[in-house]
Design an enzyme around this catalytic site. Structure first.
Site, PDB file in Angstrom:
ATOM      1  N   ARG A   1       0.882  -1.182   0.000  1.00 20.81           N
ATOM      2  CA  ARG A   1       0.000   0.000   0.000  1.00 20.81           C
ATOM      3  C   ARG A   1       0.911   1.221   0.000  1.00 20.81           C
ATOM      4  NH1 ARG A   1      -5.391   1.390   1.962  1.00 20.81           N
ATOM      5  NH2 ARG A   1      -5.414   3.433   2.948  1.00 20.81           N
TER       6      ARG A   1
ATOM      7  N   HIS B   1      -7.368   1.507  -6.559  1.00 26.94           N
ATOM      8  CA  HIS B   1      -7.649   0.772  -5.318  1.00 26.94           C
ATOM      9  C   HIS B   1      -8.470  -0.475  -5.674  1.00 26.94           C
ATOM     10  CE1 HIS B   1      -7.946  -0.052  -1.207  1.00 26.94           C
ATOM     11  NE2 HIS B   1      -8.604   0.996  -0.756  1.00 26.94           N
TER      12      HIS B   1
ATOM     13  N   GLN C   1     -10.527  -2.640  -3.014  1.00 33.03           N
ATOM     14  CA  GLN C   1     -11.734  -1.984  -2.518  1.00 33.03           C
ATOM     15  C   GLN C   1     -12.903  -2.162  -3.477  1.00 33.03           C
ATOM     16  OE1 GLN C   1     -12.347  -0.135   0.500  1.00 33.03           O
ATOM     17  NE2 GLN C   1     -14.388  -0.575  -0.297  1.00 33.03           N
TER      18      GLN C   1
ATOM     19  N   ASP D   1     -16.453   9.323  -1.897  1.00 29.39           N
ATOM     20  CA  ASP D   1     -15.251   9.080  -1.091  1.00 29.39           C
ATOM     21  C   ASP D   1     -14.836  10.420  -0.494  1.00 29.39           C
ATOM     22  OD1 ASP D   1     -13.067   7.830   0.066  1.00 29.39           O
ATOM     23  OD2 ASP D   1     -11.919   7.656  -1.777  1.00 29.39           O
TER      24      ASP D   1
ATOM     25  N   CYS E   1     -16.156   3.959   0.740  1.00 27.03           N
ATOM     26  CA  CYS E   1     -15.152   2.977   1.135  1.00 27.03           C
ATOM     27  C   CYS E   1     -14.569   3.228   2.518  1.00 27.03           C
ATOM     28  CB  CYS E   1     -14.046   2.904   0.089  1.00 27.03           C
ATOM     29  SG  CYS E   1     -13.038   4.390  -0.047  1.00 27.03           S
TER      30      CYS E   1
ATOM     31  N   ARG F   1     -14.219  -6.354   2.632  1.00 26.87           N
ATOM     32  CA  ARG F   1     -12.783  -6.308   2.358  1.00 26.87           C
ATOM     33  C   ARG F   1     -12.128  -7.591   2.856  1.00 26.87           C
ATOM     34  NH1 ARG F   1     -10.048  -1.533   1.707  1.00 26.87           N
ATOM     35  NH2 ARG F   1      -8.300  -2.922   1.271  1.00 26.87           N
TER      36      ARG F   1
END
Length: 324
Positions: free
Chosen positions: A122, A149, A152, A240, A281, A309
């Site tokens: 990440r 991402h 996600q 987001d 998310c 997730r």
């Protein structure tokens, strides 16, 4: 044969599967990951979170998790998911690795390949993830970059389908910053055959390269600055945070001014289908990109996304290791 049909003695000899970008992975494989993830979730009903699966398909496997960016969901879901599958994890950040002292990414990839079975990273620059994968003999998973991402969005699609059935031919509306999460929704649109409409200011559109690639692949994609037009008739409204990690104060103020009219509130949700889902998310800045009324309302599935997730990471790991 059910979706979760693995043979731990059989892997894909000579082939390393990386999970880097959704538009680089065959649609059938993405669907397979979701099917397995759904079955893994169902199999754990009533089990303690720390209990390993009975068949422990990752017994003896080690996942290295490298974090240049802080994380809650990515770290915990990959850690717990690996353990539930019978494997082990180790967590590293920049201070733990010689990367911070001048060792190359290529050398780091080659060394880690001798110690562990897979790497999840990440970080900020997608080029770092790409270089890691090009030099590793083991799978590399993109846990997030400034570009995308993918883990996600796989969890988001699983969540949508749990609540509303197949996402095929449905309309997904994104409102707000055209960031890495929005870009990955665009990447997913072709593989899963849904319509995606992005409402954002011109200056915050997703990367042109991603948009062009999606259109070339036949994506049903619309970009607009009209948020109500984008949301009209949508099956899900997605947003987001407006701010990225470490954004300076002057950027924060500019983004708030640009994005204030893109906030998801009850009035905006009313333009979508009556049963439209609200998705985010997390982490969220309540009262900015979405109101608490929407986030805590009956159409919100934000915590289902967070839970999923965990299940999707397990499906991704099994796919990367050639076990499904």
């Amino acid at each position: 044969m059910n979706a979760f049909d693995i043979d731990t003695a059989t892997t894909l000899a000579g082939q390393t599967r990386h999970f880097l970008e959704l538009d680089e992975i065959p649609a059938a494989d993405l669907r397979r990951i979701l099917d397995v993830s759904s079955e893994l979730k169902a199999r754990r009903a009533g089990m303690p979170k720390g209990a390993p699966d009975p068949d422990a398909p990752l017994d003896g496997h080690v996942l290295a998790m490298v974090f240049a960016k802080p994380s809650t969901r990515t770290r915990v879901s990959f850690d717990v998911g690996t353990r539930q599958l019978g494997g082990r994890t180790m967590v590293m950040n920049g201070a733990d690795l010689q990367l911070g002292r001048g060792e190359t990414i290529a050398d780091t990839a080659k060394v880690l390949s001798r110690y562990v079975d897979a790497i999840m990273i990440r970080t900020f620059d997608p080029a770092d993830v790409r270089e890691l994968a090009e030099n590793a003999d083991i799978p590399v998973i993109n846990g997030l970059t400034d570009h995308s991402h993918p883990c996600q969005i796989m969890a988001d699609i699983l969540t949508f389908e749990e609540h509303r059935g197949p996402i095929t031919k449905r309309k997904i509306a994104w409102t707000g910053d055209g960031n890495n999460v929005a870009a990955t929704w665009v990447q997913a649109a072709t593989a899963f055959d849904f319509e995606i409409t992005i409402a954002c200011p011109e200056s915050l559109r997703p990367d042109d390269e991603i948009l062009s690639a999606a259109r070339a692949a036949g994506a049903n994609l619309t970009i607009t600055e009209n948020v109500r037009e984008a949301v009209a008739g949508a099956d899900a409204v997605v947003t987001d945070t407006w701010l990225s990690m470490n954004d300076p104060d002057n950027v924060r103020e500019r983004r708030h001014n640009l994005l204030r009219s893109y906030q998801v509130d009850a009035e905006l949700m009313a333009h979508a289908k009556p049963d439209a889902l609200f998705m985010h998310c997390l982490p969220a800045h309540r009262g900015e990109e979405a109101t608490a009324e929407v986030m805590d309302g009956p159409q919100s599935v934000i915590f289902d996304e967070a839970e999923n997730r965990l299940h999707v990471q397990k499906g991704i790991l099994l796919w990367c290791l050639g076990l499904i």
